[in-house]
Design an enzyme around this catalytic site. Structure first.
Site, PDB file in Angstrom:
ATOM      1  N   SER A 155      -8.189  -5.780  22.241  1.00  0.00           N
ATOM      2  CA  SER A 155      -9.096  -4.618  22.760  1.00  0.00           C
ATOM      3  C   SER A 155      -9.170  -4.213  24.159  1.00  0.00           C
ATOM      4  O   SER A 155      -8.157  -3.997  24.797  1.00  0.00           O
ATOM      5  CB  SER A 155     -10.547  -4.697  22.184  1.00  0.00           C
ATOM      6  N   ASP A 191      -7.396   2.027  13.643  1.00  0.00           N
ATOM      7  CA  ASP A 191      -7.775   0.729  13.329  1.00  0.00           C
ATOM      8  C   ASP A 191      -9.363   0.544  13.070  1.00  0.00           C
ATOM      9  O   ASP A 191      -9.851  -0.336  13.131  1.00  0.00           O
ATOM     10  CB  ASP A 191      -7.256  -0.719  13.996  1.00  0.00           C
ATOM     11  N   HIS A 220     -10.091  -3.400  13.377  1.00  0.00           N
ATOM     12  CA  HIS A 220     -10.112  -3.879  14.807  1.00  0.00           C
ATOM     13  C   HIS A 220     -10.204  -5.342  15.143  1.00  0.00           C
ATOM     14  O   HIS A 220      -9.153  -5.862  15.958  1.00  0.00           O
ATOM     15  CB  HIS A 220     -10.894  -2.937  15.712  1.00  0.00           C
TER      16      HIS A 220
END
Lengths: 687, 665
Positions: free
Chosen positions: A267, A589, A642
């Site tokens: 991320s 995602d 995610h």
């Protein structure tokens, strides 16, 4: 004393209450009663007296059974529940670990170990935003007893116990973006920083466990925990986090037989590590002074998981109105907390106030402007919403084959990241003036300015009504004009943050101004380091509808509402379903759209480009989302979401193979399910 | 009249109701009687549990509802106002974090966690095996033992098991729940501005020999890299090192390692210590070893080489897992090389011979021993009033029989055990997998050991080599216990000498300072009276003769143990000698003349229960909560020098005793 009296009252009232119950019985036994009356008729007086005398005694005897009714049955129930619970626990613990039905699937680490994969390259993990734990080192008196306890991550009990105190300690200084005076909150170091976010909610734990199975341990794994609230350069200024990371990588390189490290950022960690790579090679006062060959010497490959290279539209929602679905997991953790108004009607305002002091969120604002994210009438993803919506309605994931279910006929205008009113998000840009005039009338009737609300300070309070109405008039904002919008509504925050982040596209990368650190985390304004042997992977999930643009409206006037905008959750699309609850979705995602995650690997850095002068090999590996088949699987072994992707078996296997020395060819190069290549084609960036 | 009638009616009503009640009650009680038969056992059980639960919850709730200021107030009423913790006090004085601080934990206090294990340790991945709650120890002790043991031959991991030290400050802040080790010091340092980036816990696997921590985990390299990083990120301020207990010896090893060239050492160059270290503040460091370690190795009976006994006294003393607790523990601890680093060093020269010892004539205060809660009277404590006719022979670290411990050496008949033939009378069958080297000793071996009667520090090493040849073969590759005749001899470049202060030179660092900080005023094990244990099938043939006690005044001998002044674990001689004499000024052990300071802390037990483990304790581990000690450390960390602190600060006879030791300097 009062309580004692009340208790006595209760005791005396009890029989009276219960007598009504007795009357019922009395009716049924009336006959019998009559007979007793007759018999006792003669001796009525004496009997009466004796009975009266007996009364106190009777009451004494009578009380125990009465009490059984109220408290004791309560006790009884609780006792029963406890006992049952313990029994179940006991049975659960006694169950043999390998019941045929409950046998968990073999973890990839164990399987790969049998096929001879063992630890080779040291691994560095870079956690993303929100997932890293933060602990208190110094605080105000209200935070008594929390020294070195987690404020963020873990059980979050403090939110419930003393929410205002908690918010105060998590905020940063409004001016500097660093610690407020008297408060020191620091990142938790070590693997524990981000292995579990909350109890039972894994982030890195599964990956760590699988790495350990092929022989990894503390000495060749490192969690590069950093304070994710700060801007990247400030982590170095305040905590010297970048220096530590550099020293740790050098140490692991040296103590593991001069094997280069594999970096696994997740991320926002992706951007952080991009920043690090520039920092480490830059000369000392601003950079780490590692010299131009540092990355080539120490890094084997970078395996970006769910990378937010070009930003996340969600961040916009968060900054504008603190409403993004889950930039934080806060909502997931405590859904009631934000939606209902527990903290005195101003939850969202408080959250906004706190999160606006976090510079790091600005790093996630979409980068590359209209060239990447599309302008008012064009966007690279024009036809991408069908698959996403399909799965949205059928989250069970049974028909992953029906990805190309049906096509959208009219293109959605994703380029307008923020539009005011549903019509503004749909009509062609040439029709805007007409909309504008319509709106003007309604604005005139707008409510008088709300009374300012005590100490909750969001920059909205400083805005005049004219400014806000001007904002509304502009109807639609693209990724480019969005920054102007942010500068208008939050001038101080943007002034602070724009010293640390930049969101454009570089014309000439050799311009000396790009030596400033504010460009380092933008892949479109930096060159990759000179390291031809390095490999960059983009690993991300696809097949989940992901926020891409928003329909906003004016907030209904509230007594104390100081956020004038909110997502128009009534704006729903028709059958095509790209628009739902005021949000347009694309493939991604759940947090990062495919475009942001994949573009750099698919086009921006592919081959020798000006962003990648040494021709570092890049690979796109997508993982199709499949929701967990049953409850036992927890958050799924094939999830593409995610964070849940960190438990995706295929992803873990890829990482294990690379850290054990496999080359990209052995992995199979690109693996693509989405339209990322097609979308990238459409984007006109000079390479 | 009407009133009366009304009353009557009322009365009538009432009476009927009462009658009703009566009847109802009868009926109901019958019903209840029927129900009661069913209710009685299960339900009253449930009721009881429910009641207890509810009570607990309500008490918990009430307890949580009490504002913290109230409990503060209560404790203030009971024990009087506590002095400010040193952190707060020094913050008011204006002290701020300056030098980075490195903690080096000692033996046993560091946590160990599992990274790879056998089937029985499933689900324990990255859970603490050592430290924390010790839950696993109680659930499946044999599995736990198996995972805590090291390989018998190599002293490294057994196959298929990887147990690694916990990293970070959490490694040793609390040993078990609520049992602080470093936590108090950390909390106080944090108050003057220290945080993770300026504090570093150099945790290492304390079971391994020191050099093996580098071989297996590269721990020494990590410490080096971390110190370098902290010094460079803190504006070049040198680090203050705070090692505790065995960590002191470990850090001594580190200082030699880091300056030694690459294949064997860290390659930091000859000035590394001078460039990176401001001060080494040894807390209760057993620089010359601990007599306790001997009894630990010999018969597994030391009162607390580990804190294990403090934590779980029943586990060791009673025979919890069948009859072989001690044997199992011996088997486990004998695989730990580090215990051998604590065998007394320096032989007879330091620890005394059969008839002489540096501490002879020491008279402990009897009152102190009997009633530890009494205030210690400084005046008559060290007064050596009566000239004693028979002083204690502390030099005989092990003697067989009380009489031997008392007698003059000329009266003891000794036959040398070295080279005595070991019998082979033991069939190694009934003992299962419990393997201690005593099986190979046989009866004649045991008798030979007993016949030697008294062992001095010099003999001890030979004794251990005799009774546990394999262990000592492993250990003597890593540790040495002698005194160097010539420190320039090239053989002293080997790492096995690095942790012995009598066989290494201190680094060349003129500006560095060394502090020896330790508690005094607690009787500490110094010598033992042993006897042969009654024969059993699998047994440890020797045990401390707990019947040997001294009845007359001086109370030096209790339960077979001679005690001297110290901190309950380490005698003053071991903690203080190097700083008081061995390293003081320019000596051959300290060629650059590093300044040394002895700082003693008089033990004062906590005055009441509320104080916990005390703020003035001098005990080996509890001293980490001693306010005076913490203040000293903080002042040095904030930039003070040893002279600023006030130089030496001595309560015991350490200087007198050091005088008596004839060591070539």
């Amino acid at each position: 004393m009062a309580s004692v009296l009340r208790f006595r009252k209760l005791c005396f009232l009890e029989p009276a209450k219960c007598s009504s119950y007795d009357e019922k019985i009395k009716k049924t036994d009336k006959k019998q009663l009559f007979e007793t009356h007759k018999i006792d008729g003669k001796n009525y007086e004496s009997a009466n007296v004796s009975l009266l005398e007996e009364k106190p005694n009777k009451q004494h005897q009578r009380r125990p059974p009465k009490e059984w009714k109220c408290i004791d049955s309560c006790c009884w129930t609780i006792g029963l529940l406890c006992t049952l619970w313990w029994l179940l626990l006991f049975v659960y613990h006694c169950l043999p670990a390998n019941l045929p039905g409950l046998q968990p699937p073999e973890p990839p680490g164990a399987r790969l170990k049998r096929s001879g994969v063992t630890a080779l390259h040291p691994v560095v993990m870079v956690p993303g935003i929100v997932t890293g734990g933060l602990e208190l080192w110094e605080g105000r008196p209200c935070s008594d007893g929390l020294f070195r306890q987690r404020l963020w991550g873990g059980s979050f009990t403090e939110i419930f116990k003393r929410p205002m105190c908690w918010l105060e300690h998590l905020s940063l200084d409004n001016e500097t973006g660093l610690d407020p005076p008297g408060i020191r909150v620091r990142a938790v170091p070590g693997l524990v920083a981000a292995d579990y976010f909350a109890p039972g909610y894994f982030v890195w734990a599964i990956l760590i466990e699988n790495l350990a199975r092929i022989g990894y341990e503390g000495k060749n794994m490192y969690m590069a925990a950093y304070d994710w609230r700060l801007s990247f350069q400030n982590t170095e200024t305040r905590d010297q986090t970048l220096s530590r990371l550099k020293s740790k990588i050098e140490l692991m390189y040296a103590t593991n037989g001069y094997k280069k490290v594999v970096v696994v950022p997740h991320s926002m960690g992706v951007l952080y590590f991009l920043h690090f790579m520039k920092w480490v090679e830059a000369p000392p006062p601003m950079g780490g002074g590692g010299g131009p060959g540092w990355c080539a010497k120490h890094i084997k490959s970078i395996m970006n998981i769910g990378p937010a290279f070009l930003g996340v539209p969600k961040a916009v929602g968060n900054i504008l109105s603190a409403e993004s679905k889950d930039v934080a997991f806060i909502r997931a953790m405590a859904p009631g907390l934000l939606d209902s108004e527990i903290l005195g009607l101003q939850t969202l305002e408080h959250v906004m106030r706190v999160s606006r002091t976090w510079d790091s969120i600005i790093s996630l604002v979409p980068k590359g402007g209209e060239t990447i994210w599309g302008n008012l009438d064009w966007s690279p993803e024009d036809h991408a919403c069908d698959s996403a919506t399909h799965r949205q309605f059928d989250m069970k994931g049974n028909d992953t084959d029906g990805r190309r279910g049906f096509q959208v006929h009219e293109s959605t205008k994703y380029g307008r990241i923020v539009s005011f009113g549903k019509p503004a998000s749909e009509v062609h840009s040439s029709e805007f003036p007409s909309l504008r005039s319509q709106k003007k009338g309604s604005l005139h009737n707008a409510t008088p300015p709300v009374a300012s609300c005590g100490k909750v300070w969001t920059e909205y309070d400083d805005l005049s009504r004219e400014t806000i109405s001007k904002v509304f008039e502009n109807k639609a904002y693209t990724a480019g004009t969005l920054l102007d919008l942010l500068r208008t509504i939050a001038p101080k925050m943007m002034r602070r943050a724009e010293a640390h982040f930049s969101h454009g596209i570089a014309d000439d990368l050799d311009d000396p101004k790009y030596n400033d650190y504010k460009y380092w985390s933008n892949p479109l304004e930096t060159k990759l380091p000179e390291a031809p042997d390095m490999e960059i992977y983009c690993l991300y999930g696809v097949g989940i509808p992901t926020e891409r643009s928003y329909v906003y409206k004016e907030s209904p006037p509230g007594r104390c509402k100081s956020i004038p905008l909110q997502i128009d959750s009534s704006a729903d699309g028709n059958k095509n379903g790209c628009l739902k609850g005021g949000v347009y979705f694309v493939d991604g995602d759940e947090s990062v759209p495919v475009l942001s995650a994949g573009f750099m690997c698919a086009k921006g850095w592919r081959g020798k480009t000006r962003f990648n002068p040494s021709g570092i090999a890049t690979y796109v590996r997508e993982y199709k989302h499949k929701a967990p088949a049953n409850l036992l699987e927890g958050r799924g072994l094939e999830s593409g979401a995610h964070v849940d992707i960190m438990g995706n078996v295929a992803l873990i296997e890829d990482i294990l193979r690379v850290v054990a020395g496999a080359s990209s060819v052995e992995l199979g190069g690109d693996k693509i399910y989405s339209d990322i290549m097609k979308m990238s084609e459409k984007i006109n960036v000079r390479l | 009249m009407s009133v009366l009638r009304r009353r009557r009616i009322q009365e009538e009503d009432e009476s009927t109701r009462i009658v009703d009640y009566d009847l109802d009650k009868k009926l109901k009680s019958e019903k209840e009687m029927m129900m009661m038969s069913k209710w009685s056992c299960m339900d009253s059980c449930c009721w009881l549990i429910g009641c207890v639960c509810v009570m607990c919850w309500s008490f918990l709730f009430l307890y949580n509802m009490i504002p913290s200021s109230f409990s503060d107030y209560m404790s203030e009423v009971i024990r009087g106002r506590l002095p400010d913790p040193p952190g707060l006090k020094l913050k008011k004085e204006g002290l701020r974090a300056k030098h980075p601080v490195v903690f080096v934990p000692g033996i046993v206090t560091g946590g160990l966690e599992l990274w790879e294990g056998h089937q029985c340790a499933d689900k324990l991945f990255r859970k603490r095996l050592w430290g924390g709650t010790f839950g696993k120890l109680y659930k499946s002790p044999l599995c736990w033992m198996e995972h805590m043991s090291l390989d018998n031959e190599t002293g490294l991991d057994p196959i298929g098991i990887r147990v690694r030290p916990v990293t970070g400050l959490v490694a040793a802040d609390y040993f078990a729940l609520g049992y602080f080790v470093w936590a108090v010091l950390i909390a106080n340092l944090a108050q003057i501005g220290y945080e993770e980036k300026t504090m570093y816990m150099a945790s290492y696997d304390w079971r391994l020999s020191f050099q093996n921590t580098e071989v297996r985990d590269q721990t020494l390299s990590r410490i080096k890299s971390n110190i370098e990083l902290m010094v460079s990120t803190n504006g070049g301020n040198k680090a203050v090192i705070v090692p505790h207990s065995m960590g002191v010896v470990y850090f001594l090893h580190f200082m030699k390692w880091v300056e030694t060239p690459a294949p064997m050492g860290g390659g930091g160059g000859p000035n590394w210590c001078a460039r990176h270290i401001k001060a080494v503040m040894n807390i209760a460091g057993p620089l010359l070893g601990v007599p306790k370690a001997i009894s630990g190795l010999f018969s597994e009976e030391a009162k607390d080489v580990a804190v294990v006994r403090a934590i779980a006294p029943g586990v060791l003393d009673k025979d919890l897992f069948r009859i072989q607790t001690l044997q199992h523990i011996m088997k486990m601890t004998r695989t730990w090389d580090s215990t051998m680093s604590m065998i007394p060093k320096g032989g007879d020269t330091i620890w005394g011979d059969l008839d002489w010892s540096p501490e002879e004539g020491y008279v402990p205060n009897t009152r102190k021993q009997i009633n530890a809660f009494d205030v210690i009277d400084d005046h008559n404590k060290y007064q050596n009033t009566k000239s004693k006719t028979n002083h204690v022979h502390y030099g005989r670290i092990i003697s067989f029989g009380k009489d031997v411990a008392r007698a003059h050496s000329s009266q003891i008949q000794r036959t040398d055990f070295r080279g005595a033939v070991k019998g082979n009378n033991f069939a190694n069958n009934g003992c299962g997998d419990v393997w201690t080297e005593y099986h190979d000793l046989g009866f004649s071996g045991i008798n030979a050991v007993t016949e030697y009667k008294a062992y001095t520090a010099g003999d001890i090493v030979d004794l251990l080599k005799y009774i546990a040849p394999k262990m000592m073969a492993r250990g003597s590759a890593h540790f040495s216990y002698g005194i160097a005749a010539n420190l320039d001899d090239p053989k002293y470049a080997h790492y096995k000498y690095w942790s012995n202060p009598l066989e290494t030179k201190l680094p060349n660092a003129t500006d560095m300072e060394i502090f020896s900080m330790y508690g005094v005023g607690i009787p500490t094990e110094r010598a033992y009276v042993y006897r042969q244990s009654p024969y059993a099938e699998c047994y440890i043939p020797f045990q401390i003769d707990t019947s040997a006690s001294e009845e007359d005044g001086d109370m030096c001998l209790r339960d077979g143990v001679f005690t001297v002044d110290g901190d309950e674990t380490v005698p003053v001689l071991s903690t203080g000698f190097m700083s008081a004499k061995g390293w003081r000024g320019k000596t051959r052990f300290n060629p650059s003349g590093i300044k040394n300071y002895v700082r003693e802390y008089e033990h004062a037990p906590p005055s009441n229960f509320l104080e916990g483990r005390g703020t003035q304790s001098g005990a080996h581990v509890d001293i980490m909560g001693n306010f005076a000690l913490i203040e000293d450390i903080m002042r040095v960390a904030a930039g003070a020098t040893g002279d600023d602190l006030g130089g030496d600060h001595v309560y015991s006879d350490i200087f007198k005793w050091s005088e008596k030791i004839k060591l070539d300097l």
